[in-house]
Design a protein around this motif. Sequence first.
Motif: not given
Length: 88
Positions: A17, A19-20, A23-24, A35, A38
């Motif tokens: 999560k 990393k996600e 990236e977002m 963003t 997340i």
Amino acid sequence: MVDNHVLEQLDEEISLKRKELVEMARLKGFTSVETITISQELDSLLNDYQKLMVENQTIPYMDNELPKWTVSDSFFLSKSNEKESAIV
């Protein structure tokens, strides 16, 4: 006691999560709805992990290593230091 497998799985979910989220934020910006969503999901995972750790007292410093003090202790220590400074 929580099974280590549960903690490891939650730790892996948190890592993915994060990393996600990074990236977002890179793609859409820090204030985009995606963003923020997340980020809230990550917060929830972190809260779950912390609850499990506290409930099972698997945090090494919970009772053993941190000094115990109160607000009044802090007050008296600061007054004591003021007196010592005045004497010197």
